[in-house]
Scaffold this motif. Structure first.
Motif, mmCIF file in Angstrom:
data_model
loop_
_atom_site.group_PDB
_atom_site.id
_atom_site.type_symbol
_atom_site.label_atom_id
_atom_site.label_comp_id
_atom_site.label_asym_id
_atom_site.label_seq_id
_atom_site.Cartn_x
_atom_site.Cartn_y
_atom_site.Cartn_z
ATOM 1 N N GLY A 2 0.831 -1.198 0.000
ATOM 2 C CA GLY A 2 0.000 0.000 0.000
ATOM 3 C C GLY A 2 0.867 1.251 0.000
ATOM 4 O O GLY A 2 2.087 1.191 0.077
ATOM 5 N N ALA A 3 0.213 2.387 -0.086
ATOM 6 C CA ALA A 3 0.914 3.667 -0.047
ATOM 7 C C ALA A 3 0.048 4.676 0.680
ATOM 8 O O ALA A 3 -1.180 4.573 0.662
ATOM 9 N N GLY A 4 0.689 5.651 1.312
ATOM 10 C CA GLY A 4 -0.072 6.645 2.051
ATOM 11 C C GLY A 4 0.631 7.981 2.069
ATOM 12 O O GLY A 4 1.811 8.102 1.748
ATOM 13 N N GLU A 24 -4.521 12.139 6.956
ATOM 14 C CA GLU A 24 -3.836 11.044 6.260
ATOM 15 C C GLU A 24 -4.772 10.427 5.233
ATOM 16 O O GLU A 24 -5.968 10.290 5.472
ATOM 17 N N ASP A 26 -4.676 6.993 2.399
ATOM 18 C CA ASP A 26 -3.924 5.796 2.022
ATOM 19 C C ASP A 26 -4.603 5.047 0.886
ATOM 20 O O ASP A 26 -5.836 5.013 0.803
ATOM 21 N N ALA A 28 -4.820 1.587 0.646
ATOM 22 C CA ALA A 28 -4.581 0.428 1.504
ATOM 23 C C ALA A 28 -4.823 -0.870 0.730
ATOM 24 O O ALA A 28 -5.656 -0.926 -0.172
ATOM 25 N N ARG A 36 -6.546 -2.493 -4.134
ATOM 26 C CA ARG A 36 -6.381 -1.431 -3.155
ATOM 27 C C ARG A 36 -7.726 -0.748 -2.897
ATOM 28 O O ARG A 36 -8.643 -0.837 -3.708
ATOM 29 N N TYR A 40 -8.638 6.603 5.165
ATOM 30 C CA TYR A 40 -8.247 7.969 5.512
ATOM 31 C C TYR A 40 -8.546 8.234 6.979
ATOM 32 O O TYR A 40 -9.357 7.546 7.600
ATOM 33 N N ASP A 65 -11.934 3.128 6.907
ATOM 34 C CA ASP A 65 -11.316 2.133 6.040
ATOM 35 C C ASP A 65 -12.409 1.550 5.154
ATOM 36 O O ASP A 65 -13.342 0.925 5.650
#
Length: 116
Positions: A2-4, A24, A26, A28, A36, A40, A65
């Protein structure tokens, strides 16, 4: 994988009080590992320097989520106390309470930070 992306921001209201905000977002990983989804959160805190060595912080956090298998919304209220024993050593204790059904009821943390 994942990336955030998160952006911590602190605004000093006075010499002893600061406002902390951390949004934030992401990408996920899905629970099943295929694909994905959006996750947040936003955290807001108010820190008060009680003395030269002690800082008290109250925080509220909301997390969402959007996993396709199970959506979840969490809310957390936390209170922490930090003690700077010296310029290179800090002790922390934090208590957190869940505000939604998806959030663990209560947690207690303790930590030590040492600058090398």
């Amino acid at each position: 994988m994942g990336a955030g992306f998160l952006v911590p921001v602190t605004y000093e209201l006075s010499d002893a009080v600061s406002l902390d905000l951390t949004p934030e977002i992401d990408a996920a990983v899905d629970e099943d590992g295929n694909g994905r989804h959006l996750a947040y959160s936003a955290t807001a805190g108010l820190s008060v320097k009680v003395s030269k060595a002690f800082t008290l912080t109250g925080e509220l956090q909301a997390l969402r989520d959007d996993d396709p298998d199970q959506h979840a919304t969490q809310g957390v209220a936390a209170l922490s106390l930090a003690w700077m024993a010296n310029d290179d050593l800090q002790f922390d204790i934090l208590g957190a309470a869940g505000l939604t059904a998806d959030t663990p009821d209560a947690r207690l943390y303790a930590g030590i930070s040492r600058r090398f």
